[in-house]
Design a protein around this motif. Structure first.
Motif, mmCIF file in Angstrom:
data_model
loop_
_atom_site.group_PDB
_atom_site.id
_atom_site.type_symbol
_atom_site.label_atom_id
_atom_site.label_comp_id
_atom_site.label_asym_id
_atom_site.label_seq_id
_atom_site.Cartn_x
_atom_site.Cartn_y
_atom_site.Cartn_z
ATOM 1 N N SER A 1 0.836 -1.202 0.000
ATOM 2 C CA SER A 1 0.000 0.000 0.000
ATOM 3 C C SER A 1 0.867 1.248 0.000
ATOM 4 O O SER A 1 1.951 1.286 0.565
ATOM 5 C CB SER A 1 -0.890 0.012 1.249
ATOM 6 N N ASP B 1 -8.881 3.194 0.881
ATOM 7 C CA ASP B 1 -7.743 3.648 1.688
ATOM 8 C C ASP B 1 -8.022 4.988 2.379
ATOM 9 O O ASP B 1 -7.798 5.129 3.583
ATOM 10 C CB ASP B 1 -6.497 3.752 0.811
ATOM 11 N N LYS C 1 -4.064 -1.112 -3.558
ATOM 12 C CA LYS C 1 -5.154 -0.412 -2.893
ATOM 13 C C LYS C 1 -6.118 -1.395 -2.236
ATOM 14 O O LYS C 1 -6.263 -2.535 -2.681
ATOM 15 C CB LYS C 1 -5.916 0.467 -3.889
#
Length: 516
Positions: free
Chosen positions: A34, A148, A175
């Motif tokens: 991420s 997110d 993501k």
């Protein structure tokens, strides 16, 4: 490569989705770390004692909204509206939102959600998984919003309440698109056998190490109880143990365990699969398996009259005996494990926010509530206290017999460790769940995500071929000696070799990246 061919006793890893070829996982590339540094997870998953309560309503006034939530269930619940009304009392007070529950029968869920998605309906929350309404596949179609930023703001308490490795499993292309429903996340395959038949035939369950070992009991049940409507081995559209790692959540890409060559194989061409089909065909012709196995839909364990003496379960979760007993007419069962558990990740059950949602921030607030507010979670899971259950103490409840609300799907709604324990469940069920999750072996291919875009035409063609034969073969309804070669030939013509080659290419590239 370690030789695992031969007896089905070598089969140690399990699939819940039981078809020869499923639709491919979506069009995203391999998962990557991420890029949202502000998100930081705790080291352990939440427990009922440790789960933080959801944050209060922000000081700024929130306009009223209605959220629409689609999810699957085994059967319709007569008191759904009454429960929904009570849910809205909580959500209105905390986030000034009402929620319209839209449950759909498991058997029709995929078709219904495909229709909803195709119509671009304005909905808010969609339950998804690796085996039903595919998370990765539908994200590849743009069905879900990235979460997110929402998790970093409206869902921070939720994010911090769940183990980091579960969020890793939600990442597609770096993501997060889904909120995992924390539950048992390790496959511990085995058989649930009704105790009344074990006692009646004085059967020693310790002798069962593989599928074939249960045959003597199935034969006795067939001879002595079939006349009373008992099915020796209850099956819903098949079951299968696998001697290999399924590396992308579908039957397309498989690698034998302990195979240092990392060779990708398709299940339909593996000798273990033919051996399995032969065994199941034998059981079917002997009358062990229900004749409607290839066409019946729903959950394997749903058996309100207790007519299925033995069933197969992919999960074998701690305390599962109580759940199965509640689903089979109240008959006590014994669980017989067939393999050691291995970690399968969090993608088997999760909730997403639809790309058509007009209120994604409020949808995230609700997902945070249902995962961290015990009163809300238990309301949607067990119904109304005093009507659908009674409390024994702060931990245990007694379910109302023939309740008009009992979905039996706590794993659909949120973090299961926030739930009450039904009477008879182990007091340490959630601690055992976490222990199994933490101790289960992790596949060396965990984190690999197949991108089907280069072979999407071939995938569509092979799925169409598979749909002709999958359930009939996997339940023993048709003879594999005749129909498996036909299936294999049609798969070849539909482009299965091109699919396998593309999977091998992507896996090799992923392994090189992982090695760096």
């Amino acid at each position: 490569m370690k030789n695992v061919k031969g007896s089905i006793s070598t089969l140690v890893c399990v699939m819940l989705s039981l078809v020869l070829i499923l639709s491919a996982c979506g069009s995203s590339k391999t998962a990557t770390p991420s890029t949202t540094p502000a998100l930081a997870a705790t080291d352990t998953a939440a427990t009922p004692e440790a789960t933080p309560e959801a944050t209060p309503v922000p000081e700024k006034e929130l306009p009223p909204v209605e959220l629409i939530w689609y999810y699957p269930q085994p059967k319709a619940q007569a008191d759904l509206k009454a429960v929904n009304d009570e849910i809205n009392k909580i959500t209105q007070a905390k986030i000034n939102a009402t929620v319209k529950l839209m449950p759909v029968d498991f058997g029709g869920y995929e078709q219904k959600l495909n229709t909803v998605a195709a119509a671009n309906e304005a909905i808010d929350i969609i339950w998804s998984s690796s085996w039903l309404f595919s998370y990765v596949q539908n994200q590849g179609k743009g069905a879900f919003q990235p979460l997110d930023d929402l998790l970093n703001k409206e869902g921070k308490v939720l994010f911090d309440s769940i183990d980091a490795k579960f969020w890793e499993d939600m990442k597609i292309g770096g993501k997060i698109y889904g909120v995992p429903n924390y539950q048992i996340s390790a496959k511990n395959p085995g058989l649930y056998v009704q105790k009344r038949f074990i006692d009646k035939y004085n059967f020693d369950v310790s002798t069962v190490k593989k599928f074939e070992d249960i045959e003597p009991l199935l034969q006795k049940i067939k001879d002595g109880d079939a006349k009373d409507g008992i099915v020796p081995f209850g099956v819903v559209q098949g079951f299968f143990d696998e001697p290999y790692y399924n590396i992308d959540g579908t039957p397309y890409a498989n690698v034998y365990m302990n195979d240092s060559t990392n060779k990708v194989l398709n299940r339909a061409f593996m000798p273990e699969f033919k051996q399995y089909l032969t065994m199941v065909r034998s059981w079917y012709t002997k009358g062990f398996i229900n004749k409607d196995a290839a066409t019946i839909t729903g959950q394997v364990a749903t058996d309100p009259k207790g007519e299925r003496a033995v069933i197969y379960d992919v999960t074998g979760k701690p305390g599962g005996e109580i759940d199965i007993q509640a689903q089979n007419g109240g008959n006590p069962v014994v669980f017989i494990p067939l393999a050691k558990p291995y970690f399968t990740g969090a993608s088997s059950t999760l909730n997403t926010i639809s790309h058509t949602s007009k209120n994604p921030e409020r949808a995230m607030m609700f997902l945070q509530l249902v995962n961290t507010d015990k009163a809300l979670y238990n309301l949607i899971t067990y119904g109304i206290e005093g009507k659908h259950y009674t409390k024994i103490d702060d931990k245990f409840i007694k379910l109302t017999p023939d309740s008009t609300y009992n979905p039996t799907t706590d794993w659909v709604f949120g973090n299961t460790t926030n739930g009450y324990l039904p009477e008879g469940a182990p007091a340490d069920k959630f601690e055992l769940t976490k222990k199994v999750n933490d101790a289960a072996a992790v596949s060396p291919y965990y984190g690999f995500v197949f991108d089907p875009e280069p072979v999407k035409t071939e995938l569509a063609n092979t799925k169409a071929v598979s749909d002709e034969y999958s359930f009939a073969l996997a339940t023993g309804t048709i003879d594999p000696e005749k129909y498996l070669p036909i299936l294999q030939d049609k798969l070849k013509k539909a482009g299965v070799d091109k699919i396998t080659a593309e999977q091998q290419k992507q896996l090799d590239e992923w392994l090189k990246t992982k090695a760096k």
